[in-house]
Scaffold this active site. Structure first.
Site, PDB file in Angstrom:
ATOM      1  N   THR A   1      69.144  88.535  20.859  1.00  0.00           N
ATOM      2  CA  THR A   1      69.459  88.272  22.262  1.00  0.00           C
ATOM      3  C   THR A   1      68.425  87.348  22.899  1.00  0.00           C
ATOM      4  O   THR A   1      67.274  87.294  22.449  1.00  0.00           O
ATOM      5  CB  THR A   1      69.481  89.620  23.025  1.00  0.00           C
ATOM      6  OG1 THR A   1      69.480  89.358  24.425  1.00  0.00           O
ATOM      7  CG2 THR A   1      68.260  90.473  22.713  1.00  0.00           C
ATOM      8  N   ASP A   2      68.837  86.676  23.973  1.00  0.00           N
ATOM      9  CA  ASP A   2      67.879  85.870  24.739  1.00  0.00           C
ATOM     10  C   ASP A   2      66.934  86.747  25.566  1.00  0.00           C
ATOM     11  O   ASP A   2      65.933  86.260  26.096  1.00  0.00           O
ATOM     12  CB  ASP A   2      68.610  84.864  25.644  1.00  0.00           C
ATOM     13  CG  ASP A   2      69.516  85.512  26.686  1.00  0.00           C
ATOM     14  OD1 ASP A   2      69.703  86.746  26.649  1.00  0.00           O
ATOM     15  OD2 ASP A   2      70.033  84.777  27.555  1.00  0.00           O
ATOM     16  N   GLU A   3      67.242  88.052  25.664  1.00  0.00           N
ATOM     17  CA  GLU A   3      66.413  88.928  26.499  1.00  0.00           C
ATOM     18  C   GLU A   3      65.002  89.089  25.925  1.00  0.00           C
ATOM     19  O   GLU A   3      64.086  89.496  26.634  1.00  0.00           O
ATOM     20  CB  GLU A   3      67.086  90.293  26.686  1.00  0.00           C
ATOM     21  CG  GLU A   3      68.476  90.142  27.289  1.00  0.00           C
ATOM     22  CD  GLU A   3      69.090  91.428  27.819  1.00  0.00           C
ATOM     23  OE1 GLU A   3      68.336  92.368  28.119  1.00  0.00           O
ATOM     24  OE2 GLU A   3      70.320  91.477  27.921  1.00  0.00           O
TER      25      GLU A   3
ATOM     26  N   TYR B   1      65.157  97.990  25.567  1.00  0.00           N
ATOM     27  CA  TYR B   1      66.138  97.289  24.715  1.00  0.00           C
ATOM     28  C   TYR B   1      65.554  95.978  24.197  1.00  0.00           C
ATOM     29  O   TYR B   1      65.531  95.731  22.983  1.00  0.00           O
ATOM     30  CB  TYR B   1      67.438  97.024  25.502  1.00  0.00           C
ATOM     31  CG  TYR B   1      68.331  96.000  24.832  1.00  0.00           C
ATOM     32  CD1 TYR B   1      68.950  96.274  23.610  1.00  0.00           C
ATOM     33  CD2 TYR B   1      68.559  94.738  25.415  1.00  0.00           C
ATOM     34  CE1 TYR B   1      69.767  95.323  22.985  1.00  0.00           C
ATOM     35  CE2 TYR B   1      69.372  93.795  24.799  1.00  0.00           C
ATOM     36  CZ  TYR B   1      69.969  94.082  23.578  1.00  0.00           C
ATOM     37  OH  TYR B   1      70.766  93.149  22.969  1.00  0.00           O
TER      38      TYR B   1
ATOM     39  N   LYS C   1      64.579  94.740  20.359  1.00  0.00           N
ATOM     40  CA  LYS C   1      65.187  93.568  19.709  1.00  0.00           C
ATOM     41  C   LYS C   1      64.098  92.556  19.318  1.00  0.00           C
ATOM     42  O   LYS C   1      64.168  91.935  18.256  1.00  0.00           O
ATOM     43  CB  LYS C   1      66.225  92.914  20.620  1.00  0.00           C
ATOM     44  CG  LYS C   1      67.489  93.729  20.838  1.00  0.00           C
ATOM     45  CD  LYS C   1      68.317  93.965  19.577  1.00  0.00           C
ATOM     46  CE  LYS C   1      68.968  92.697  19.054  1.00  0.00           C
ATOM     47  NZ  LYS C   1      69.903  93.021  17.927  1.00  0.00           N
TER      48      LYS C   1
HETATM   49  P1  NAD Z   1      77.953  96.939  20.754  1.00  0.00           P
HETATM   50  O1  NAD Z   1      77.117  97.994  21.395  1.00  0.00           O
HETATM   51  O2  NAD Z   1      79.305  96.613  21.326  1.00  0.00           O
HETATM   52  O3  NAD Z   1      78.204  97.304  19.200  1.00  0.00           O
HETATM   53  C1  NAD Z   1      77.189  97.815  18.387  1.00  0.00           C
HETATM   54  C2  NAD Z   1      77.837  98.319  17.109  1.00  0.00           C
HETATM   55  O4  NAD Z   1      76.792  98.776  16.235  1.00  0.00           O
HETATM   56  C3  NAD Z   1      78.785  99.498  17.317  1.00  0.00           C
HETATM   57  O5  NAD Z   1      79.970  99.314  16.576  1.00  0.00           O
HETATM   58  C4  NAD Z   1      77.985 100.693  16.794  1.00  0.00           C
HETATM   59  O6  NAD Z   1      78.831 101.735  16.288  1.00  0.00           O
HETATM   60  C5  NAD Z   1      77.138 100.047  15.724  1.00  0.00           C
HETATM   61  N1  NAD Z   1      75.889 100.799  15.461  1.00  0.00           N
HETATM   62  C6  NAD Z   1      74.988 101.220  16.388  1.00  0.00           C
HETATM   63  N2  NAD Z   1      73.982 101.884  15.781  1.00  0.00           N
HETATM   64  C7  NAD Z   1      74.246 101.863  14.456  1.00  0.00           C
HETATM   65  C8  NAD Z   1      73.574 102.371  13.308  1.00  0.00           C
HETATM   66  N3  NAD Z   1      72.435 103.061  13.431  1.00  0.00           N
HETATM   67  N4  NAD Z   1      74.113 102.161  12.085  1.00  0.00           N
HETATM   68  C9  NAD Z   1      75.285 101.471  11.952  1.00  0.00           C
HETATM   69  N5  NAD Z   1      75.977 100.985  13.006  1.00  0.00           N
HETATM   70  C10 NAD Z   1      75.468 101.184  14.246  1.00  0.00           C
HETATM   71  O7  NAD Z   1      77.032  95.643  20.700  1.00  0.00           O
HETATM   72  P2  NAD Z   1      77.425  94.099  20.868  1.00  0.00           P
HETATM   73  O8  NAD Z   1      77.466  93.774  22.310  1.00  0.00           O
HETATM   74  O9  NAD Z   1      78.590  93.794  20.011  1.00  0.00           O
HETATM   75  O10 NAD Z   1      76.118  93.417  20.267  1.00  0.00           O
HETATM   76  C11 NAD Z   1      76.015  93.185  18.861  1.00  0.00           C
HETATM   77  C12 NAD Z   1      74.644  92.591  18.569  1.00  0.00           C
HETATM   78  O11 NAD Z   1      74.485  91.382  19.288  1.00  0.00           O
HETATM   79  C13 NAD Z   1      73.494  93.501  18.972  1.00  0.00           C
HETATM   80  O12 NAD Z   1      72.494  93.388  17.985  1.00  0.00           O
HETATM   81  C14 NAD Z   1      73.013  92.915  20.287  1.00  0.00           C
HETATM   82  O13 NAD Z   1      71.632  93.142  20.463  1.00  0.00           O
HETATM   83  C15 NAD Z   1      73.306  91.438  20.089  1.00  0.00           C
HETATM   84  N6  NAD Z   1      73.588  90.659  21.313  1.00  0.00           N
HETATM   85  C16 NAD Z   1      74.515  91.111  22.230  1.00  0.00           C
HETATM   86  C17 NAD Z   1      74.790  90.326  23.350  1.00  0.00           C
HETATM   87  C18 NAD Z   1      75.834  90.749  24.367  1.00  0.00           C
HETATM   88  O14 NAD Z   1      75.981  90.092  25.400  1.00  0.00           O
HETATM   89  N7  NAD Z   1      76.608  91.799  24.126  1.00  0.00           N
HETATM   90  C19 NAD Z   1      74.133  89.122  23.534  1.00  0.00           C
HETATM   91  C20 NAD Z   1      73.207  88.697  22.568  1.00  0.00           C
HETATM   92  C21 NAD Z   1      72.967  89.482  21.456  1.00  0.00           C
END
Ligand code: NAD
Length: 352
Positions: free
Chosen positions: A133-135, A158, A162
């Site tokens: 993430t950019d955070e 969070y 990350k």
């Molecule tokens: P999300 O919370 O929708 O999905 C996370 C998934 O990971 C879920 O399906 C969950 O069941 C699974 N999970 C969680 N803990 C687990 C574990 N211990 N073992 C196996 N599976 C596990 O998240 P998202 O929004 O789809 O984000 C996905 C990734 O992208 C994350 O790493 C997040 O940090 C990163 N990200 C998200 C955003 C955003 O805007 N949503 C932006 C930049 C980066």
């Protein structure tokens, strides 16, 4: 290629898997614990494909990870599994440390063991792609944008977890030679977004006649990217980028939170007018700010464009219209989540 996707039942992971099954020849193994945030219904469109497999397991479980590597023999790992909600990290950071740090370590440890056992030709082609993430870069003032060279300055549990996971991935690349890639992306939105996050939460609360909470003065800025544009970026990175590379990914669509909520209200006013003829914007309510709320994020994605020819295809206005329509047409998907999780409740507020 055989692509192992951790967190593939989540918001971004499922968009990536739908894209890989629908628009490429890759075979995909989703490795997902199915926490509160994971939904197999987000993968229903690919469930019958012969190129799709699913394992329900925890990335902190070294044996389960080892078995998945042995059985599937991935050529690429795209690591998205994480605890992802800042407000939940304020109330309960332990799960974030466990999954984002210990889980990423466990995955790296097993990936390294597996990678070392590969023949040389396969070793060179292997990729471990960490989706971040950019955070991790902290908060911007009114000017400037984050890029690949911005120093890390995380401020929430969070983003700190990350940032730590990014450092681990980079260390496994430098120290052991594991071919790693890291992408740092801005805020995503689109279909299948868990209802705790600002955009789906606003749509769902609006439809049920509830207040639309806006934190603080509503002027915090995020750079919004349509999730399918992100999935396309991820595919470009793991297929084409040189190992060791880091890429900043963003939508070039900076909006204040209150602007986002107002655009959603305007879309709903057109698509599903309120019975009393008034605007959904009348439901907006300013509430106590998130503690430590980062003021502004913005991304300079010029490296993605210059090296990989990627740029966002969906404008913020078009993406929001598609997203609002999707939530109006897919009440079954989000109602099933609301039935098992109090997803739209306030979390992460200050406790005295
Ligand atoms: P999300 O919370 O929708 O999905 C996370 C998934 O990971 C879920 O399906 C969950 O069941 C699974 N999970 C969680 N803990 C687990 C574990 N211990 N073992 C196996 N599976 C596990 O998240 P998202 O929004 O789809 O984000 C996905 C990734 O992208 C994350 O790493 C997040 O940090 C990163 N990200 C998200 C955003 C955003 O805007 N949503 C932006 C930049 C980066």
């Amino acid at each position: 290629m055989r692509v192992l996707v951790t967190g593939g039942a989540g918001f971004i992971g499922s968009a990536l898997v739908r894209r890989l099954i629908g628009g490429s020849d890759h075979t995909v193994l989703v490795f997902d614990k199915l926490t509160y945030a994971g939904s197999l219904s987000s993968l229903a469109a690919v469930a019958n494909s012969g190129r799709y497999r699913f394992i329900q397991a925890d990335i902190c479980d070294a044996r389960a990870v080892e078995e998945a590597f042995k059985a599937f023999r991935p050529q690429v790992v795209v690591h998205l599994a994480a605890e992802s909600h800042v407000d939940r990290s304020i109330d309960g950071p332990a799960a974030f440390i466990q999954t984002n740090l210990v889980g990423t370590f466990t995955l790296l440890d097993q990936a390294l063991h597996y990678w070392r056992g590969l023949p040389d030709a396969e070793k060179a082609g292997f990729r471990f792609h960490h989706v971040s993430t950019d955070e991790v870069f902290g908060s911007l003032g009114d000017e400037g944008a984050f890029s690949e060279s911005t120093p890390y300055d995380p401020r929430s549990p969070y983003s700190a977890s990350k940032a730590g996971s990014d450092h681990l991935v980079r260390a496994w690349g430098h120290t052991y030679g594991l071919p790693v890639l890291i992408t740092n992306c801005s805020n995503n939105y689109g279909p299948f977004h868990f209802p705790e996050k600002l955009i789906p939460l606003t749509i769902i609360r609006a439809l049920s006649g509830q207040t639309l909470p806006v934190y603080g003065d509503g002027a915090n800025v995020r750079d919004w990217l349509f999730v399918e544009d992100h999935a396309r970026a991820l595919q470009a990175v793991f297929e084409q980028a040189t190992p060791g590379g880091t890429y900043a990914i963003g939508g070039g669509a900076e909006r204040t939170n209150v602007e986002v909520v107002r655009v959603i209200c305007a879309n709903l006013d057109r698509a599903r007018p309120r019975g009393d003829g008034r605007s959904y914007a009348e439901q907006i309510a300013y509430v106590a700010d998130r503690p430590g709320h980062d003021r502004r994020y913005a991304i300079d994605a010029s490296k993605m464009q210059a090296e990989l020819g990627w740029r966002p295809a969906v404008t913020f206005e078009a993406g929001i219209e598609m997203t609002v329509s999707w939530y109006l047409e897919n009440g079954d998907w989000w109602q099933a989540i609301l039935d098992r999780d109090d997803a739209t409740a306030r979390r992460g507020a200050v406790h005295d």
